[in-house]
Design a protein around this motif. Structure first.
Motif, mmCIF file in Angstrom:
data_model
loop_
_atom_site.group_PDB
_atom_site.id
_atom_site.type_symbol
_atom_site.label_atom_id
_atom_site.label_comp_id
_atom_site.label_asym_id
_atom_site.label_seq_id
_atom_site.Cartn_x
_atom_site.Cartn_y
_atom_site.Cartn_z
ATOM 1 N N ARG A 126 0.815 -1.218 0.000
ATOM 2 C CA ARG A 126 0.000 0.000 0.000
ATOM 3 C C ARG A 126 0.850 1.269 0.000
ATOM 4 N NH1 ARG A 126 -5.133 0.331 -0.994
ATOM 5 N NH2 ARG A 126 -5.726 -1.137 0.635
ATOM 6 N N SER A 127 1.771 1.382 0.941
ATOM 7 C CA SER A 127 2.555 2.612 1.057
ATOM 8 C C SER A 127 3.542 2.754 -0.098
ATOM 9 C CB SER A 127 3.297 2.642 2.393
ATOM 10 O OG SER A 127 3.903 3.899 2.595
ATOM 11 N N GLU A 128 4.161 1.644 -0.505
ATOM 12 C CA GLU A 128 5.091 1.679 -1.631
ATOM 13 C C GLU A 128 4.380 2.133 -2.902
ATOM 14 O OE1 GLU A 128 7.961 -1.307 -4.281
ATOM 15 O OE2 GLU A 128 6.644 -2.122 -2.725
ATOM 16 N N GLY A 129 3.216 1.557 -3.174
ATOM 17 C CA GLY A 129 2.471 1.928 -4.376
ATOM 18 C C GLY A 129 1.999 3.360 -4.347
ATOM 19 N N THR A 130 1.525 3.811 -3.188
ATOM 20 C CA THR A 130 1.108 5.207 -3.060
ATOM 21 C C THR A 130 2.288 6.145 -3.303
ATOM 22 O OG1 THR A 130 -0.577 4.571 -1.431
ATOM 23 C CG2 THR A 130 0.003 6.893 -1.535
ATOM 24 N N GLY A 131 3.469 5.734 -2.832
ATOM 25 C CA GLY A 131 4.658 6.545 -3.055
ATOM 26 C C GLY A 131 5.027 6.664 -4.518
ATOM 27 N N TRP A 132 4.991 5.536 -5.235
ATOM 28 C CA TRP A 132 5.314 5.587 -6.664
ATOM 29 C C TRP A 132 4.262 6.374 -7.441
ATOM 30 C CZ3 TRP A 132 9.900 5.191 -8.179
ATOM 31 C CH2 TRP A 132 10.799 4.283 -7.608
ATOM 32 N N PHE A 133 3.005 6.262 -7.051
ATOM 33 C CA PHE A 133 1.974 7.090 -7.672
ATOM 34 C C PHE A 133 2.280 8.570 -7.440
ATOM 35 C CE2 PHE A 133 -1.987 9.507 -6.884
ATOM 36 C CZ PHE A 133 -2.530 9.474 -8.160
ATOM 37 N N GLY A 134 2.678 8.920 -6.227
ATOM 38 C CA GLY A 134 3.012 10.313 -5.917
ATOM 39 C C GLY A 134 4.228 10.831 -6.655
ATOM 40 N N THR A 135 5.054 9.928 -7.184
ATOM 41 C CA THR A 135 6.226 10.363 -7.951
ATOM 42 C C THR A 135 5.822 11.139 -9.197
ATOM 43 O OG1 THR A 135 7.499 8.484 -7.146
ATOM 44 C CG2 THR A 135 8.321 9.551 -9.123
ATOM 45 N N SER A 136 4.638 10.858 -9.722
ATOM 46 C CA SER A 136 4.169 11.613 -10.887
ATOM 47 C C SER A 136 4.013 13.092 -10.541
ATOM 48 C CB SER A 136 2.846 11.046 -11.402
ATOM 49 O OG SER A 136 1.859 11.027 -10.374
ATOM 50 N N THR A 137 3.563 13.378 -9.329
ATOM 51 C CA THR A 137 3.489 14.767 -8.885
ATOM 52 C C THR A 137 4.886 15.341 -8.691
ATOM 53 O OG1 THR A 137 1.374 14.362 -7.781
ATOM 54 C CG2 THR A 137 2.598 16.306 -7.086
ATOM 55 N N VAL A 153 14.763 14.940 -7.151
ATOM 56 C CA VAL A 153 15.606 13.754 -7.362
ATOM 57 C C VAL A 153 15.628 12.880 -6.118
ATOM 58 C CG1 VAL A 153 17.976 12.979 -7.765
ATOM 59 C CG2 VAL A 153 17.043 14.854 -9.124
ATOM 60 N N VAL A 154 15.837 13.499 -4.956
ATOM 61 C CA VAL A 154 15.910 12.730 -3.709
ATOM 62 C C VAL A 154 14.561 12.089 -3.400
ATOM 63 C CG1 VAL A 154 16.285 12.896 -1.209
ATOM 64 C CG2 VAL A 154 17.800 14.102 -2.789
ATOM 65 N N LEU A 155 13.480 12.791 -3.697
ATOM 66 C CA LEU A 155 12.156 12.232 -3.415
ATOM 67 C C LEU A 155 11.893 10.985 -4.246
ATOM 68 C CD1 LEU A 155 9.571 12.353 -1.855
ATOM 69 C CD2 LEU A 155 8.699 14.050 -3.479
ATOM 70 N N VAL A 156 12.296 11.011 -5.523
ATOM 71 C CA VAL A 156 12.146 9.816 -6.360
ATOM 72 C C VAL A 156 12.956 8.660 -5.770
ATOM 73 C CG1 VAL A 156 12.649 8.815 -8.608
ATOM 74 C CG2 VAL A 156 11.619 11.081 -8.473
ATOM 75 N N LEU A 157 14.197 8.940 -5.367
ATOM 76 C CA LEU A 157 15.038 7.890 -4.787
ATOM 77 C C LEU A 157 14.464 7.368 -3.477
ATOM 78 C CD1 LEU A 157 18.593 9.397 -5.460
ATOM 79 C CD2 LEU A 157 17.422 7.590 -6.741
ATOM 80 N N SER A 158 13.800 8.253 -2.734
ATOM 81 C CA SER A 158 13.237 7.834 -1.438
ATOM 82 C C SER A 158 12.137 6.796 -1.592
ATOM 83 C CB SER A 158 12.693 9.056 -0.681
ATOM 84 O OG SER A 158 11.432 9.485 -1.203
ATOM 85 N N GLY A 203 11.239 14.712 4.560
ATOM 86 C CA GLY A 203 10.406 15.241 5.615
ATOM 87 C C GLY A 203 9.014 15.640 5.195
ATOM 88 N N PHE A 204 8.847 16.129 3.962
ATOM 89 C CA PHE A 204 7.501 16.468 3.507
ATOM 90 C C PHE A 204 7.067 15.608 2.332
ATOM 91 C CE2 PHE A 204 4.423 18.812 0.896
ATOM 92 C CZ PHE A 204 3.419 18.971 1.841
ATOM 93 N N GLY A 205 7.926 15.455 1.331
ATOM 94 C CA GLY A 205 7.536 14.707 0.141
ATOM 95 C C GLY A 205 7.163 13.268 0.447
ATOM 96 N N ALA A 206 8.028 12.577 1.204
ATOM 97 C CA ALA A 206 7.733 11.187 1.554
ATOM 98 C C ALA A 206 6.606 11.105 2.574
ATOM 99 C CB ALA A 206 8.995 10.505 2.094
ATOM 100 N N LEU A 207 6.544 12.082 3.481
ATOM 101 C CA LEU A 207 5.479 12.101 4.483
ATOM 102 C C LEU A 207 4.105 12.233 3.828
ATOM 103 C CD1 LEU A 207 4.901 12.306 7.618
ATOM 104 C CD2 LEU A 207 4.874 14.786 7.266
ATOM 105 N N LEU A 208 4.038 13.006 2.749
ATOM 106 C CA LEU A 208 2.766 13.258 2.070
ATOM 107 C C LEU A 208 2.111 11.961 1.624
ATOM 108 C CD1 LEU A 208 0.787 15.329 0.837
ATOM 109 C CD2 LEU A 208 2.253 15.374 -1.194
#
Length: 404
Positions: free
Chosen positions: A140-151, A262-267, A317-322
């Protein structure tokens, strides 16, 4: 009708055709948003001699429209269906994008911004809700994160394209690009197959109710993203001014957002899987700590290296938290309430980011930039306590977290 008939079978694969298409739809929506938000205040001033207040309204009118849409989209999806809601809102999103080419007054510009925000709020709520049904429960969290990468991609690409286009070809070129991107987004939305919204176990169809505008179970964790968004709005709204005050060039200051993206994508390779494996608290507390330290670094190290380190910390702190908190909001409600929970979550986020610049701007004459960022570091630490009271003390790790 049996409960099994009301509950769609969960997917077993993350990178499905529909997951990719819905992520692309989100990318095109977000790209239009970031293309316009970067240039809108300058456009209002240059074309209509708008005051600072009115140019700010030209920017924030979009957020206002988005907030209004999110109040009702959660229930609209249940009432008229996800696909119909998405296609209507994306078609109107395309129309609103084209309307910028016809604007001839400041009043009309603000009206178009509000309309555009309404369509964006509705469409983005649908895709953020629907994608939860495309993600395997145990990821769930991994998929939501990759979806958020589009933003995330739109966050980096939008401002860059906006600056280049307006500088070389004028604002009309920007509006034409937004119209084209919106059209592609509509095509992408039409191709995606949205999973059916789950129903209550008794098979009933919830009707519209003012009492159900907000999801009460999702409000506590949504309050955390409201406070976090308010803190991060200090970066979005005032980083450029802070950099100029410290003699940092605009080019160097813009590196903040490149590093952030860049860091957010890697995270995504770390945070999402860790969240799914170890649970909410194991991830959310460190991410909030990163955001607090990022604000302290901005306050105490006003130089290019400090900005870049703060960008890395803000990405976590914010991007991954979102996206981590979004996945939490989707797991504190039964499946048939995910639409209203998602709407509640992004409504709170919009309120935080929309109110933040107003509140922080009123404090700036007293605190200065450094004092403001130092105060935000303490504010985020307070938010950590809010998270503990709102959700953390009751959070329990469960494999494949959430209601299935």
């Amino acid at each position: 009708m049996s409960p099994a008939a009301n509950t769609p079978q969960p997917p077993t694969r993350l990178w499905s055709r529909n997951f990719i298409l819905v992520s692309l739809t989100n990318l095109f929506q977000a790209l239009v948003f970031y293309l316009l938000v970067t240039a809108m205040a300058l456009y209002a001033v240059n074309e209509f001699q708008a005051s600072e207040v009115m140019s700010g309204l030209a920017v924030s009118g979009f957020v206002l429209g988005s907030v209004l849409a999110r109040l009702f989209t959660g229930q609209a999806m249940e009432f008229i269906g996800r696909r119909r809601t998405l296609l209507v809102s994306m078609a109107l999103f395309l129309v609103a994008s084209a309307l910028y080419l016809t604007v001839d007054s400041l009043g009309m510009l603000i009206a178009v911004r509000v309309l555009h925000g309404v369509t964006f709020g509705a469409a983005s709520t649908v895709v953020a809700t629907a994608v939860q049904g495309m993600i395997p429960p145990q990821r769930r969290s991994e998929g939501t994160g990759w979806f958020g990468t589009s933003t995330t991609v739109a966050t980096a690409l939008g401002p860059l394209l906006a600056f280049q286009l307006t500088d070389r070809f004028g604002f009309d070129s920007l509006f034409i690009l937004c119209t084209v991107v919106s059209g592609i987004g509509l095509v992408s939305a039409a191709l995606v197959h949205l999973p059916a919204a789950p129903r209550p176990e008794d098979g009933s169809h919830p009707g519209f109710s003012l009492l159900r505008i907000l999801s009460r179970p999702a409000v506590p964790v949504s309050l955390v993203i409201l406070l976090s968004g308010l803190a991060y709005s200090g970066v979005l709204a005032f980083l450029n001014g802070y950099a100029q005050e410290q003699g940092i060039s605009p080019t160097s200051a813009s590196l903040f957002f490149v590093v952030y993206a860049v860091v957010l994508v890697l995270s995504r390779f770390i945070v999402g899987p860790a969240h799914d494996r170890y649970g909410d608290n194991a991830v959310v507390f460190p991410l909030l700590a990163c955001l607090a330290v990022a604000m302290a670094v901005l306050a105490l190290w006003p130089a290019v290296p400090g900005l870049l380190i703060a960008a890395v910390l803000c990405a976590f702190g914010f991007g991954a938290l979102l996206t981590s908190l979004q996945s939490v909001a989707a797991t504190v409600v039964p499946p048939f309430q995910i639409g209203v929970a998602t709407s509640t979550y992004f409504l709170m986020l919009d309120v935080g980011i929309g109110l933040g610049p107003i509140l922080l701007g009123s404090l700036l004459p007293v605190t200065g930039f450094s004092g403001m960022y130092l105060g935000l570091a303490g504010f985020v630490l307070m938010t950590t306590g809010v998270y503990w009271l709102a959700h953390g003390r009751r959070a329990q790790h469960r494999p494949g977290r959430g209601h299935q």
